[in-house]
Scaffold this motif. Structure first.
Motif, PDB file in Angstrom:
ATOM      1  N   TRP A   5     121.040  36.799  80.844  1.00 27.16           N
ATOM      2  CA  TRP A   5     120.199  37.644  81.965  1.00 27.16           C
ATOM      3  C   TRP A   5     120.519  36.738  83.337  1.00 27.16           C
ATOM      4  O   TRP A   5     120.502  35.619  83.418  1.00 27.16           O
ATOM      5  CB  TRP A   5     118.735  37.964  81.774  1.00 27.16           C
ATOM      6  CG  TRP A   5     118.530  39.026  80.652  1.00 27.16           C
ATOM      7  CD1 TRP A   5     119.382  39.654  80.052  1.00 27.16           C
ATOM      8  CD2 TRP A   5     117.256  39.049  80.090  1.00 27.16           C
ATOM      9  NE1 TRP A   5     118.730  40.355  79.311  1.00 27.16           N
ATOM     10  CE2 TRP A   5     117.331  39.939  79.166  1.00 27.16           C
ATOM     11  CE3 TRP A   5     115.989  38.256  80.152  1.00 27.16           C
ATOM     12  CZ2 TRP A   5     116.508  40.480  78.355  1.00 27.16           C
ATOM     13  CZ3 TRP A   5     114.996  38.847  79.395  1.00 27.16           C
ATOM     14  CH2 TRP A   5     115.247  39.954  78.541  1.00 27.16           C
ATOM     15  N   LEU A  21     114.821  39.504  87.874  1.00 28.54           N
ATOM     16  CA  LEU A  21     115.864  39.810  86.929  1.00 28.54           C
ATOM     17  C   LEU A  21     116.738  41.108  87.501  1.00 28.54           C
ATOM     18  O   LEU A  21     116.614  41.757  88.220  1.00 28.54           O
ATOM     19  CB  LEU A  21     115.507  40.017  85.701  1.00 28.54           C
ATOM     20  CG  LEU A  21     114.880  39.053  84.931  1.00 28.54           C
ATOM     21  CD1 LEU A  21     114.414  39.649  83.404  1.00 28.54           C
ATOM     22  CD2 LEU A  21     116.041  38.011  84.403  1.00 28.54           C
ATOM     23  N   GLU A  23     118.663  44.331  87.192  1.00 29.98           N
ATOM     24  CA  GLU A  23     118.211  45.630  86.632  1.00 29.98           C
ATOM     25  C   GLU A  23     117.999  46.074  85.311  1.00 29.98           C
ATOM     26  O   GLU A  23     117.109  46.586  84.627  1.00 29.98           O
ATOM     27  CB  GLU A  23     118.757  46.913  87.386  1.00 29.98           C
ATOM     28  CG  GLU A  23     118.756  46.832  88.882  1.00 29.98           C
ATOM     29  CD  GLU A  23     119.257  45.867  89.778  1.00 29.98           C
ATOM     30  OE1 GLU A  23     120.146  45.434  89.528  1.00 29.98           O
ATOM     31  OE2 GLU A  23     118.855  45.806  90.880  1.00 29.98           O
ATOM     32  N   ASP A  82     110.649  41.414  85.570  1.00 30.91           N
ATOM     33  CA  ASP A  82     111.584  42.689  85.818  1.00 30.91           C
ATOM     34  C   ASP A  82     110.844  43.722  86.415  1.00 30.91           C
ATOM     35  O   ASP A  82     109.760  43.615  86.793  1.00 30.91           O
ATOM     36  CB  ASP A  82     111.930  43.111  84.355  1.00 30.91           C
ATOM     37  CG  ASP A  82     110.805  43.368  83.289  1.00 30.91           C
ATOM     38  OD1 ASP A  82     109.709  43.494  83.875  1.00 30.91           O
ATOM     39  OD2 ASP A  82     110.947  43.754  82.108  1.00 30.91           O
TER      40      ASP A  82
END
Length: 123
Positions: A5, A21, A23, A82
């Motif tokens: 990530w 993060l 998408e 996120d």
């Protein structure tokens, strides 16, 4: 294959640094492992996360190291976020300080990694 990530940006909050993060990364069912590795080829640190009994690599690229240094110096907490939530990156400060000290003057990490770490974290 391990998931990797990427961090889109950093967000500074009072006593906290948050890694936003990309998408397509979803933190649901993800746990912090409290361990950081070095990726000398990519000039990045890798924080280990665990999701569904597999490791996920959170790549901390050189472009966010300056923010990391400021947060370490301020004794801030580190989080990853996120679109739906965030988790605390346990032991981040201790791990990064250990690696920085280990990389100092150590050619085993490669000249480019040693120079990059020195130019940001050892000033």
């Amino acid at each position: 294959m391990k998931q990797k990530w990427k961090i889109k940006e950093t967000i500074k909050r009072e006593n906290e640094l948050v890694f936003q993060l990309q998408e397509n990364a979803i933190l649901e069912s993800t746990k912090a492992c409290g361990q950081i590795l070095v990726d000398s080829d990519s000039l990045a640190f890798i924080y280990l996360l665990e999701k569904e009994n597999e490791y996920v690599y959170l790549e901390i690229p050189e472009k966010v190291w300056k923010d990391c240094k400021e947060a370490v110096d301020s004794n801030d907490a580190f989080f990853v976020k996120d679109a739906n939530g965030e988790i605390l990156l346990e032991s981040f400060k201790e791990e990064i300080e250990y690696l920085i000290e280990n990389i100092r003057g150590n050619g085993n990490y490669g000249e480019d990694m040693e120079k990059a770490v020195s130019s940001i974290f050892l000033q």
